[in-house]
Enzyme design. Structure first.
Site, short mmCIF file in Angstrom:
data_model
loop_
_atom_site.label_atom_id
_atom_site.label_comp_id
_atom_site.label_asym_id
_atom_site.label_seq_id
_atom_site.Cartn_x
_atom_site.Cartn_y
_atom_site.Cartn_z
N CYS A 118 -17.76 32.69 54.60
CA CYS A 118 -17.62 33.01 53.19
C CYS A 118 -18.27 31.95 52.31
O CYS A 118 -18.50 30.82 52.72
CB CYS A 118 -16.15 33.17 52.83
N GLY A 146 -18.70 36.93 53.12
CA GLY A 146 -17.97 37.36 51.93
C GLY A 146 -18.20 36.35 50.82
O GLY A 146 -18.57 35.20 51.07
N ASN A 299 -12.95 31.68 48.28
CA ASN A 299 -13.49 32.74 49.13
C ASN A 299 -12.63 33.99 48.99
O ASN A 299 -11.59 33.97 48.33
CB ASN A 299 -13.58 32.25 50.57
N CYS A 301 -10.35 35.58 50.70
CA CYS A 301 -8.91 35.55 51.03
C CYS A 301 -8.16 34.39 50.41
O CYS A 301 -6.94 34.24 50.63
CB CYS A 301 -8.74 35.54 52.54
N GLU A 303 -8.10 31.05 50.69
CA GLU A 303 -7.69 29.79 51.30
C GLU A 303 -8.76 28.72 51.21
O GLU A 303 -8.51 27.58 51.61
CB GLU A 303 -7.30 30.00 52.77
#
Length: 793
Positions: A118, A146, A299, A301, A303
């Site tokens: 990502c 991503g 990113n 998600c 984290e």
């Protein structure tokens, strides 16, 4: 229960698989790996030829990756023998003590050689910059990555544009541009593109942003989070107003109630699971290189907060593979864990050098800061074996102890690498220099979603609790059998509470042993599952891992269906006070596009009779059922959906007494032909199923996701086949009025029908877009335990 299998591993000594799941001659594989893990590897990771035939075994894959990543040794010592390093890396992965993120497994040693999961890209306030970023995002998505963006620099809607004399359309309109671009390119890669969109809480368009995903057909390729400042949180806690600031002028434009904004955020999260919160000031307080840039985005998600153009290089340690038995009890093997941590840091640092970055700016800053993200998976499985409840003080303390040890050893290895290879380029002026720490990497630890790699390692995901003690896995084409956690079975037999019907009881109890009388309370507490854990314990566990994560923690704060929006705000405050860098909540059943339901009746009473009848019926292989007779007159709706074969029309008629779907008719816009007869047959079978008592949920799950060679459309309007279109129309027509119970048998009275009230509180599930089976939501992403589909990056 018939068909139950344990998830024990087997020694696979076969050759490379073909697309039918058989094996071809020419490759040997002696890795101990389950059949389900093999299927995930085959579908997503193993090299295929131009005809789609798998030409690589799992051993070949790990050898390819180990050999490629070990070549980085030659950059620092051209005369070195990289074979020893290759063997250490190969053993690290084939023992499943550690696995790198998916792009590394997929691409290392192949033509693409893009190894990062990502990226964060900057979005500046000009048309040229915006569309340059759109192009860069498309390139990244094509390579399997991503992207995260902050739209906070864009001027608000209706603000003046000096160059044209017009007005700005605002950040949300440009998010839709990015969303459409993602939709256009995602079909070409091995993974679907994903984005994170972030807007500061003090941006004038914040209220529009918070609700921008209320319509689930809009901005479908984005997760969204609000960048929350300390000033906002203080204003909220004090019940005060705060300023919205123009990003163009830097001046306040108006003052608004912090409580009203937080209420809106919590209400929207209650309804849809989004937005999340990104504590931007807390994040920048630990930014190792503030002299280079501030962090504005994460990113997909959440984290991995990153500087503009940075990418993340991730990998996860399988914690439950670092235990040893001492006097019939498990203990952590600290020496083995230290060795794994050090080898994993070495591996990830090498990945940074072997990576072929998709954009020059990304290569420059990624190699200058050398961020890596070493995380964990299998934490819940480790707690099971240590006999520690997840939702306990001991569970939280174990998280701090383990993650603290990993960070300490990772720092020691990074310091060793710095002596051999030098500190990271931006070390001078960094917080590490101020602290007197010479490190090779500016970030070392994170807790990322593990998605498919936890399926390959046959363990629980990330730092999440176990979702269920019994789940389903593919065993052959089109067949799913339930599997039970083998350690749980061992304990149940050892402790004397195992019976032949125990697993049936667990399945009926939503995968949990909570409340089962035959299971001692001690073991009920140890084998706790996700939905039994209160939001407070979820947050406290996230904070424990955050304390030793340089980056952030991808974790889902699960809430029950009947949770109030106030409990979401309580979770937000607790996460902020405990030092988390972000938070994602998920109320069970909150997504309006989920499929079907089971739950409580309007009277608040559980439909136990209906569930018991359903379970009994499922135990019979071919129960004798007489379809209900069709009334002479029925009312319904007809919906049109475009397919590659033409316009498809589905008519769904309802039983006027119960309001439940009774029959369906599927026709094509053109008469005759195979398509017309095929769809007529499907309609007849759907009708027969519903009249015989098959639930609409089961019908939709069987049809949705079926593919043909001519899919049609994009985004929410995309259909994979006529069968897929029928399932989607049928699901849409059901809305929230369909009971999960079996329909009454022939001869049931109207009074009996009325005693089965429509369900109001719902337990919903996503359909997997690839196999149509049930998705679970955890680690901040969606994944399917049936086929291995995952949106985790």
């Amino acid at each position: 229960m018939k068909g139950i299998k344990r998830n024990g591993r087997e020694n696979v000594q076969k050759t490379a698989m073909n697309t039918e799941g058989d094996f071809e001659a020419g490759y040997t594989d002696e890795i101990r790996i389950s059949q389900n893990a093999l299927r995930v590897l085959e579908k997503r990771y193993l090299v295929k030829d131009l005809e789609g035939k798998v030409v690589e075994s799992p051993a070949d894959l790990f050898r390819r990756v180990a050999n490629n990543i070990a070549q980085a040794e030659r950059l620092y010592d051209p005369d070195c023998d990289a074979a020893e390093t290759e063997e250490r890396f190969y053993d690290l992965m084939t023992s499943f003590r550690f696995l790198p993120n998916s792009p590394t497994l997929m691409n290392a040693g192949r033509d693409l050689q893009q190894l990062s999961a990502c990226f964060v890209l900057p979005v500046s306030d000009s048309m040229e910059s915006i569309f340059e970023t759109v192009k860069q995002a498309a390139i990244i998505h094509k390579s399997g990555g991503g992207t995260g963006f902050s739209f906070s620099r864009l001027r608000p809607k209706n603000d003046r544009v000096k160059s044209t004399g017009g007005v700005a359309s605002g950040p949300i309109s440009f998010m839709k541009v990015f969303n459409h671009a993602t939709e256009a390119v995602k079909q070409g890669g091995t993974r679907r593109g994903a984005n994170m969109g972030i807007l500061r809480v003090d941006h004038p368009d914040i209220m529009e942003f918070v609700s921008c995903k209320s319509d689930t057909s809009e901005i479908t390729n984005f997760n969204i989070s609000v960048a929350v400042t300390d000033a906002f949180m203080e204003a909220y806690q004090q019940g005060e107003n705060y300023d919205l600031v123009s990003p163009r002028t830097g001046k306040p434009v108006r003052s608004v109630s912090a409580k009203a904004v937080m209420d809106k955020i919590a209400d929207q999260a209650w309804q849809t699971g989004e937005p999340g919160l990104f504590f931007i000031d807390a994040t920048n307080r630990t930014n190792p290189t503030p002299h280079i840039s501030d962090m504005e985005a994460t990113n997909p998600c959440g984290e991995q907060p990153l500087l503009p153009y940075e990418s993340c290089t991730l990998g996860s340690i399988t914690l439950d593979r670092h235990l040893k038995k001492v006097d019939d009890h498990y203990q952590i093997d600290w020496a083995a864990l230290e060795e794994t941590v050090r080898t994993s840091v070495h591996f990830l640092d090498n990945v940074l050098d072997m990576n072929r970055y998709p954009i020059k700016e990304i290569e420059d800053i990624t190699r200058a800061n050398r961020k890596i993200g070493l995380g964990v998976m299998g934490f819940a499985r480790m707690l099971f074996k240590l006999e520690i409840p997840y939702n306990s003080e001991n569970g939280v303390e174990m998280a701090r102890t383990v993650m603290g040890f990993i960070h300490k050893m990772a720092s020691a290895e990074s310091a060793r690498l710095a002596e051999e290879r030098g500190v990271y380029d931006y070390w001078e002026g960094s917080r590490h220099q101020a602290q007197g720490k010479r490190l090779r990497n500016s970030y070392l630890t994170t807790v990322a979603p593990t998605g498919t790699i936890s399926m390959i390692a046959e363990t629980s995901g990330g730092c999440e609790p176990e979702f269920s003690l019994v789940w389903y896995k593919n065993v052959m084409d089109g067949e799913h059998l339930p599997y039970a956690l083998d350690y749980f079975i061992d304990v149940a037999k050892r402790e004397g509470f195992y019976t032949e019907d125990l697993l049936d009881q667990i399945i009926a109890n939503k995968g949990s042993v909570s409340g089962l009388k035959q299971v001692p309370k001690y073991w009920q507490d140890v084998f706790v599952t996700s939905h039994e854990i209160s939001p407070e314990w979820h947050v406290r566990m996230q904070a424990a891992f955050q304390a030793f994560s340089d980056s952030a923690v991808s974790k889902t704060i699960n809430l029950p269906t009947d949770a109030a929006a106030e409990s979401i705000k309580d979770a937000y405050l607790l996460a902020y006070r405990l030092g988390c860098k972000g938070i994602t909540v998920y109320r069970d059943g909150c997504r309006p596009d989920q499929v079907m339901n089971v739950g409580k009746s309007k009277k608040g009473e559980k439909t136990e009779a209906g569930k018991a009848a359903s379970q009994e019926a499922e135990k019979e292989y071919f129960p004798i059922v007489t379809p209900r007779p069709r009334p002479d007159v029925m009312l319904g709706t007809t919906t049109r959906r475009q397919t590659s074969c033409g316009d498809l029309y589905l008519t769904v008629n309802q039983d006027q007494k119960s309001g439940k779907p009774f029959e369906a008719f599927a026709t094509m816009g053109k008469a005759g032909g195979c398509e017309g007869s095929f769809n007529e047959a499907i309609g007849r079978l759907i009708s027969l199923c519903m009249r015989a008592g098959v639930t609409p949920r089961d019908i939709v799950k069987q049809l949705i996701g079926i593919r043909c060679n001519k899919p049609y459309g994009l985004g929410p309007d995309k259909v994979l086949s006529c069968s897929d279109a029928i399932a989607k129309i049928f699901n849409q027509s059901l809305e929230t009025k369909v009971s999960e119970e079996r329909y009454p048998e022939e001869g049931a009275t109207a009074a009996a029908l009325e005693e089965n009230p429509v369900l109001e509180t719902q337990k919903m599930v996503f359909p997997c877009p690839e196999c149509g089976c049930e998705l679970i939501f955890g680690e901040g992403c969606e994944k399917c335990h049936y086929c291995g589909y995952s949106r985790c990056y």
